[in-house]
Scaffold this motif. Structure first.
Motif, PDB file in Angstrom:
ATOM      1  N   LEU A  37       0.811  -1.216   0.000  1.00 27.71           N
ATOM      2  CA  LEU A  37       0.000   0.000   0.000  1.00 27.71           C
ATOM      3  C   LEU A  37       0.846   1.268   0.000  1.00 27.71           C
ATOM      4  CD1 LEU A  37      -2.766  -1.119   2.501  1.00 27.71           C
ATOM      5  CD2 LEU A  37      -2.936  -0.932   0.015  1.00 27.71           C
ATOM      6  N   ASN A  38       2.130   1.136   0.238  1.00 25.47           N
ATOM      7  CA  ASN A  38       3.045   2.270   0.216  1.00 25.47           C
ATOM      8  C   ASN A  38       3.818   2.237  -1.101  1.00 25.47           C
ATOM      9  OD1 ASN A  38       4.399   4.505   1.072  1.00 25.47           O
ATOM     10  ND2 ASN A  38       5.783   3.403   2.439  1.00 25.47           N
ATOM     11  N   SER A  39       3.105   2.319  -2.206  1.00 25.92           N
ATOM     12  CA  SER A  39       3.711   2.099  -3.513  1.00 25.92           C
ATOM     13  C   SER A  39       4.474   3.298  -4.063  1.00 25.92           C
ATOM     14  CB  SER A  39       2.646   1.667  -4.519  1.00 25.92           C
ATOM     15  OG  SER A  39       1.654   2.664  -4.624  1.00 25.92           O
ATOM     16  N   LEU A  40       4.229   4.499  -3.563  1.00 23.15           N
ATOM     17  CA  LEU A  40       4.947   5.667  -4.063  1.00 23.15           C
ATOM     18  C   LEU A  40       6.374   5.664  -3.518  1.00 23.15           C
ATOM     19  CD1 LEU A  40       2.195   8.393  -3.675  1.00 23.15           C
ATOM     20  CD2 LEU A  40       2.864   7.174  -5.736  1.00 23.15           C
ATOM     21  N   GLY A  41       7.337   5.639  -4.391  1.00 27.21           N
ATOM     22  CA  GLY A  41       8.736   5.655  -3.989  1.00 27.21           C
ATOM     23  C   GLY A  41       9.277   4.307  -3.563  1.00 27.21           C
ATOM     24  N   SER A  42       8.510   3.255  -3.679  1.00 27.32           N
ATOM     25  CA  SER A  42       8.966   1.922  -3.280  1.00 27.32           C
ATOM     26  C   SER A  42       9.478   1.159  -4.491  1.00 27.32           C
ATOM     27  CB  SER A  42       7.825   1.133  -2.637  1.00 27.32           C
ATOM     28  OG  SER A  42       7.420   1.745  -1.447  1.00 27.32           O
ATOM     29  N   ASN A  43      10.407   0.257  -4.236  1.00 29.37           N
ATOM     30  CA  ASN A  43      10.956  -0.595  -5.274  1.00 29.37           C
ATOM     31  C   ASN A  43      10.555  -2.030  -4.957  1.00 29.37           C
ATOM     32  OD1 ASN A  43      12.427  -1.997  -7.153  1.00 29.37           O
ATOM     33  ND2 ASN A  43      14.420  -1.238  -6.489  1.00 29.37           N
ATOM     34  N   PHE A  44       9.723  -2.612  -5.793  1.00 29.61           N
ATOM     35  CA  PHE A  44       9.232  -3.965  -5.563  1.00 29.61           C
ATOM     36  C   PHE A  44      10.047  -5.018  -6.313  1.00 29.61           C
ATOM     37  CE2 PHE A  44       4.945  -1.743  -5.006  1.00 29.61           C
ATOM     38  CZ  PHE A  44       5.159  -1.563  -3.661  1.00 29.61           C
ATOM     39  N   LYS A  45      11.235  -4.667  -6.764  1.00 27.71           N
ATOM     40  CA  LYS A  45      12.084  -5.597  -7.505  1.00 27.71           C
ATOM     41  C   LYS A  45      12.492  -6.798  -6.642  1.00 27.71           C
ATOM     42  CE  LYS A  45      16.497  -5.897  -9.854  1.00 27.71           C
ATOM     43  NZ  LYS A  45      17.746  -5.216 -10.158  1.00 27.71           N
ATOM     44  N   ASN A  46      12.694  -6.572  -5.343  1.00 28.22           N
ATOM     45  CA  ASN A  46      13.124  -7.637  -4.445  1.00 28.22           C
ATOM     46  C   ASN A  46      11.988  -8.227  -3.637  1.00 28.22           C
ATOM     47  OD1 ASN A  46      15.923  -7.515  -5.076  1.00 28.22           O
ATOM     48  ND2 ASN A  46      15.979  -5.575  -3.991  1.00 28.22           N
ATOM     49  N   GLY A  47      10.755  -7.863  -3.975  1.00 32.48           N
ATOM     50  CA  GLY A  47       9.601  -8.413  -3.280  1.00 32.48           C
ATOM     51  C   GLY A  47       8.733  -7.323  -2.707  1.00 32.48           C
ATOM     52  N   VAL A  48       7.657  -7.758  -2.085  1.00 32.00           N
ATOM     53  CA  VAL A  48       6.697  -6.824  -1.519  1.00 32.00           C
ATOM     54  C   VAL A  48       5.999  -7.485  -0.336  1.00 32.00           C
ATOM     55  CG1 VAL A  48       4.836  -7.535  -3.063  1.00 32.00           C
ATOM     56  CG2 VAL A  48       4.823  -5.233  -2.118  1.00 32.00           C
ATOM     57  N   ASN A  49       5.516  -6.657   0.565  1.00 33.55           N
ATOM     58  CA  ASN A  49       4.818  -7.149   1.734  1.00 33.55           C
ATOM     59  C   ASN A  49       3.344  -6.776   1.615  1.00 33.55           C
ATOM     60  OD1 ASN A  49       4.042  -8.062   4.198  1.00 33.55           O
ATOM     61  ND2 ASN A  49       5.383  -6.745   5.372  1.00 33.55           N
ATOM     62  N   PHE A  50       2.487  -7.780   1.474  1.00 34.21           N
ATOM     63  CA  PHE A  50       1.045  -7.558   1.370  1.00 34.21           C
ATOM     64  C   PHE A  50       0.363  -7.558   2.732  1.00 34.21           C
ATOM     65  CE2 PHE A  50       2.106  -9.237  -2.830  1.00 34.21           C
ATOM     66  CZ  PHE A  50       1.472  -8.318  -3.644  1.00 34.21           C
ATOM     67  N   ALA A  51       1.108  -7.815   3.801  1.00 38.95           N
ATOM     68  CA  ALA A  51       0.531  -7.878   5.136  1.00 38.95           C
ATOM     69  C   ALA A  51       0.068  -6.504   5.581  1.00 38.95           C
ATOM     70  CB  ALA A  51       1.564  -8.421   6.117  1.00 38.95           C
ATOM     71  N   THR A  52      -1.107  -6.466   6.182  1.00 36.85           N
ATOM     72  CA  THR A  52      -1.654  -5.225   6.719  1.00 36.85           C
ATOM     73  C   THR A  52      -2.282  -5.510   8.069  1.00 36.85           C
ATOM     74  OG1 THR A  52      -2.107  -4.432   4.498  1.00 36.85           O
ATOM     75  CG2 THR A  52      -3.195  -3.296   6.284  1.00 36.85           C
ATOM     76  N   ALA A  53      -1.977  -4.682   9.032  1.00 37.13           N
ATOM     77  CA  ALA A  53      -2.531  -4.869  10.374  1.00 37.13           C
ATOM     78  C   ALA A  53      -4.044  -4.749  10.350  1.00 37.13           C
ATOM     79  CB  ALA A  53      -1.940  -3.835  11.322  1.00 37.13           C
ATOM     80  N   ALA A  54      -4.690  -5.518  11.197  1.00 33.65           N
ATOM     81  CA  ALA A  54      -6.142  -5.531  11.362  1.00 33.65           C
ATOM     82  C   ALA A  54      -6.874  -6.036  10.134  1.00 33.65           C
ATOM     83  CB  ALA A  54      -6.655  -4.145  11.764  1.00 33.65           C
ATOM     84  N   SER A  55      -6.194  -6.736   9.243  1.00 36.43           N
ATOM     85  CA  SER A  55      -6.865  -7.291   8.068  1.00 36.43           C
ATOM     86  C   SER A  55      -7.480  -8.635   8.419  1.00 36.43           C
ATOM     87  CB  SER A  55      -5.877  -7.462   6.921  1.00 36.43           C
ATOM     88  OG  SER A  55      -4.865  -8.368   7.272  1.00 36.43           O
ATOM     89  N   THR A  56      -8.588  -8.946   7.782  1.00 33.65           N
ATOM     90  CA  THR A  56      -9.262 -10.220   8.015  1.00 33.65           C
ATOM     91  C   THR A  56      -9.646 -10.842   6.680  1.00 33.65           C
ATOM     92  OG1 THR A  56     -11.442  -9.227   8.098  1.00 33.65           O
ATOM     93  CG2 THR A  56     -10.260  -9.391  10.178  1.00 33.65           C
ATOM     94  N   ILE A  57     -10.007 -12.112   6.723  1.00 35.53           N
ATOM     95  CA  ILE A  57     -10.480 -12.767   5.507  1.00 35.53           C
ATOM     96  C   ILE A  57     -11.960 -13.091   5.585  1.00 35.53           C
ATOM     97  CG2 ILE A  57      -8.245 -13.727   4.905  1.00 35.53           C
ATOM     98  CD1 ILE A  57      -9.219 -16.390   6.072  1.00 35.53           C
ATOM     99  N   THR A  58     -12.531 -12.929   6.760  1.00 31.71           N
ATOM    100  CA  THR A  58     -13.962 -13.178   6.929  1.00 31.71           C
ATOM    101  C   THR A  58     -14.581 -12.027   7.704  1.00 31.71           C
ATOM    102  OG1 THR A  58     -13.617 -14.372   8.991  1.00 31.71           O
ATOM    103  CG2 THR A  58     -13.690 -15.685   6.971  1.00 31.71           C
TER     104      THR A  58
END
Length: 126
Positions: free
Chosen positions: A94-115
């Motif tokens: 979610l912090n995509s401005l100025g980030s370099n995703f060449k070496n990977g990315v973190n999709f984890a977000t606090a307080a996220s749920t799947i249900t």
């Protein structure tokens, strides 16, 4: 209470036996070009702070010496994993401005749920 403690003890013994008594070794060095982390609050490297521009203290200031948007006061397990493969710390998706995703990315977000918080199954709330 005793039953859950017994299950936990058995699980710990099985993990110990699997790692100490039967170690697994790679036949050659593994080199990963990137890490993609799908996690939760325990591995959030700033996703919630990027989404809402707010994070409760301590922000990760102890290790990074500045607010890092984290829910911990230092490095996370995913940071140690990245360093063990000589990769930089992962940027939050979610912090995509100025980030370099060449070496990977973190999709984890606090307080996220799947249900949803309350899910209705058959005739009862779980």
């Amino acid at each position: 209470m005793i039953k859950s403690a017994l299950h936990l003890s058995c699980f710990c013994i099985l993990v110990w036996c699997g790692t100490v008594l039967n170690p697994v070794f790679a036949l050659e060095n593994c080199e990963f070009p990137a890490i993609f982390n799908f996690g939760d609050s325990n591995s959030d490297t700033g996703g919630l702070a990027a989404a809402f521009n707010w994070t409760p203290t301590p922000f990760g200031e102890t290790f990074f010496h500045r607010p890092a948007g984290r829910f911990s006061d230092g490095r996370l397990i995913i940071d140690f994993i990245a360093r063990s493969f000589d990769l930089p710390f992962l940027s939050a998706y979610l912090n995509s401005l100025g980030s370099n995703f060449k070496n990977g990315v973190n999709f984890a977000t606090a307080a996220s749920t799947i249900t949803p918080p309350a899910v209705y199954y058959s005739s009862r709330w779980i």
